[in-house]
Scaffold this active site. Structure first.
Site, PDB file in Angstrom:
ATOM      1  N   VAL A  17       0.860  -1.180   0.000  1.00  0.00           N
ATOM      2  CA  VAL A  17       0.000   0.000   0.000  1.00  0.00           C
ATOM      3  C   VAL A  17       0.899   1.234   0.000  1.00  0.00           C
ATOM      4  O   VAL A  17       1.797   1.344   0.842  1.00  0.00           O
ATOM      5  CB  VAL A  17      -0.897  -0.018   1.266  1.00  0.00           C
ATOM      6  CG1 VAL A  17      -1.684   1.277   1.377  1.00  0.00           C
ATOM      7  CG2 VAL A  17      -1.830  -1.219   1.233  1.00  0.00           C
ATOM      8  N   CYS A  18       0.677   2.156  -0.927  1.00  0.00           N
ATOM      9  CA  CYS A  18       1.499   3.372  -1.011  1.00  0.00           C
ATOM     10  C   CYS A  18       1.343   4.200   0.267  1.00  0.00           C
ATOM     11  O   CYS A  18       0.231   4.563   0.658  1.00  0.00           O
ATOM     12  CB  CYS A  18       1.086   4.210  -2.211  1.00  0.00           C
ATOM     13  SG  CYS A  18       1.833   5.855  -2.222  1.00  0.00           S
ATOM     14  N   ILE A  19       2.455   4.531   0.895  1.00  0.00           N
ATOM     15  CA  ILE A  19       2.393   5.193   2.200  1.00  0.00           C
ATOM     16  C   ILE A  19       1.764   6.578   2.128  1.00  0.00           C
ATOM     17  O   ILE A  19       0.915   6.921   2.963  1.00  0.00           O
ATOM     18  CB  ILE A  19       3.790   5.233   2.876  1.00  0.00           C
ATOM     19  CG1 ILE A  19       3.676   5.815   4.291  1.00  0.00           C
ATOM     20  CG2 ILE A  19       4.804   6.029   2.061  1.00  0.00           C
ATOM     21  CD1 ILE A  19       4.854   5.539   5.179  1.00  0.00           C
ATOM     22  N   ALA A  60      -1.876   6.230   1.535  1.00  0.00           N
ATOM     23  CA  ALA A  60      -2.507   5.618   2.707  1.00  0.00           C
ATOM     24  C   ALA A  60      -2.677   6.634   3.838  1.00  0.00           C
ATOM     25  O   ALA A  60      -3.723   6.688   4.494  1.00  0.00           O
ATOM     26  CB  ALA A  60      -1.671   4.431   3.186  1.00  0.00           C
TER      27      ALA A  60
END
Lengths: 130, 99, 135
Positions: free
Chosen positions: A77-79, A82
């Site tokens: 998941v792209c930080i 997110a």
């Protein structure tokens, strides 16, 4: 062959996550490897364990988590995406002073470099989005 | 080496299919998925554009069925399943999504 | 990283209405650290990403158009813009931001990063890259 998938949309509004899941399942059934699935933009919403869809509907988060467990698929998941949308793991929750985390099993939070690396390492990168 | 182009938008709503067809090279494949399969319905305004594309045109069967158009796919369009999608992606050198 | 791949970023959407233009730019900036060959293509409404005189301040959203002008510092020097897409929208290259990069081999001469291309040339570009990231 090593595939990497990018998913740009959250579950239930767009079909992107469903199509990507069906693709991943079919690829694994043919003996290919899913090197990584990168969740970007609203796609990060696939990675919360707090979704409770009706019982007669598919549970996309659970489908992805199960796939990760059974086939050792790396769900990233792209930080930055997110953080904007409230998807947190325990570390992030602590770091940001939030009262809980919601990341689903099999998902991990990391940076955009993981997407570039997937493009480099995989034989094919396929984008599912809107 | 060839490209697999995926189109997931209805051509009646967005220009993704038109833009895709403007940028295919010979030997490429166009795969209609999600709402993109609506272009494959026989009698539709985009069937001739697909026929004139000069490349292999496929449509994802489960998406056709879901939308009630599986029985009325225009001639010349190949219907495939998710496994076929995987095979096309593996056979091409790259996959280009027209979102 | 042993393998060198050619990445093409395909930008087809206008900025601000959706997040894709901004996020494409984020990937490009991060990707610059990986020392891959990078090209950006702007077509369809994506050409509006490069419009001169953008000012998002009235929308409450963060403006990011200036970032395109910094791409040269990240060694991103090829911004292909499709002329047919411009023409259809009543635009010309002159309506776009002046984006340049400094050529250190020629005494840091400023060279244009924007390269106008036709549809046919863009089709060849797609066929010439290893990875196509669509936004």
């Amino acid at each position: 062959m090593r595939f990497a998938l990018q998913i740009n949309e959250g579950p239930y509004t767009h079909q992107a996550s469903d199509t990507a899941y069906q693709f991943a399942k079919a690829a694994l059934a043919r003996g290919h490897e899913i090197f990584r699935v990168f969740f970007y933009h609203d796609g990060v919403n696939n990675g919360t364990r707090y979704t409770v869809p009706p019982q007669d509907d598919r549970n996309l988060q659970k489908l992805w988590s199960d796939l990760a467990e059974q086939h050792n698929v790396d769900l990233v998941v792209c930080i930055a995406a997110a953080q904007r949308r409230g998807i947190l793991d325990a570390n992030e929750a602590k770091r940001q002073g939030k009262d809980g985390d919601n990341i689903a099993p099999g998902f991990r939070i990391s940076g955009l470099g993981q997407l570039i690396e997937a493009g480099i390492q995989a034989d094919r990168l396929i984008v599912f989005g809107d | 080496m060839s490209t697999l182009h995926t189109v997931n938008k209805s051509p009646y709503e967005r220009n993704a299919l038109k833009s895709c067809l403007d940028h295919v090279s010979s030997g490429d494949t166009v795969l209609l998925i999600e709402d993109g399969v609506l272009a494959a319905r026989k009698g539709g305004a985009f069937v001739s554009a697909l026929r004139d594309a000069g490349c292999l045109v496929c449509a994802l069967g489960p998406d056709l069925s879901a939308r009630g158009v599986a029985a009325d796919v225009a001639e010349g369009i190949h219907v495939i399943d998710y496994g076929g999608f995987v095979d096309l992606a593996a056979a091409a050198k790259r996959v280009c999504a027209w979102l | 990283m042993s393998e060198m791949k050619k990445f093409l970023y395909l930008n087809r959407k206008a900025p601000y209405g959706t997040i894709y233009a901004l996020e494409s730019l984020e990937v490009v900036l991060i990707g610059a650290a990986f020392e891959q060959e990078v090209s950006l293509a702007f077509l369809d409404d994506g050409v509006f990403q490069l419009m001169n005189n953008q000012d998002a301040s009235g929308t409450g959203m963060k403006g990011f158009s200036k970032t395109y002008r910094a791409l040269g510092d990240y060694e991103v020097r090829k911004l292909y813009v499709e002329t047919e897409s411009l023409a259809l929208r009543g635009l010309a290259v002159d309506d776009l931001m002046p984006i340049t990069w400094e050529d250190e081999d020629e005494d840091y001469a400023e060279k244009p990063s924007i390269i106008p291309v036709s549809k046919a040339e863009l089709a060849e570009l797609i066929a010439g890259h290893d990875v196509v990231l669509s936004f």
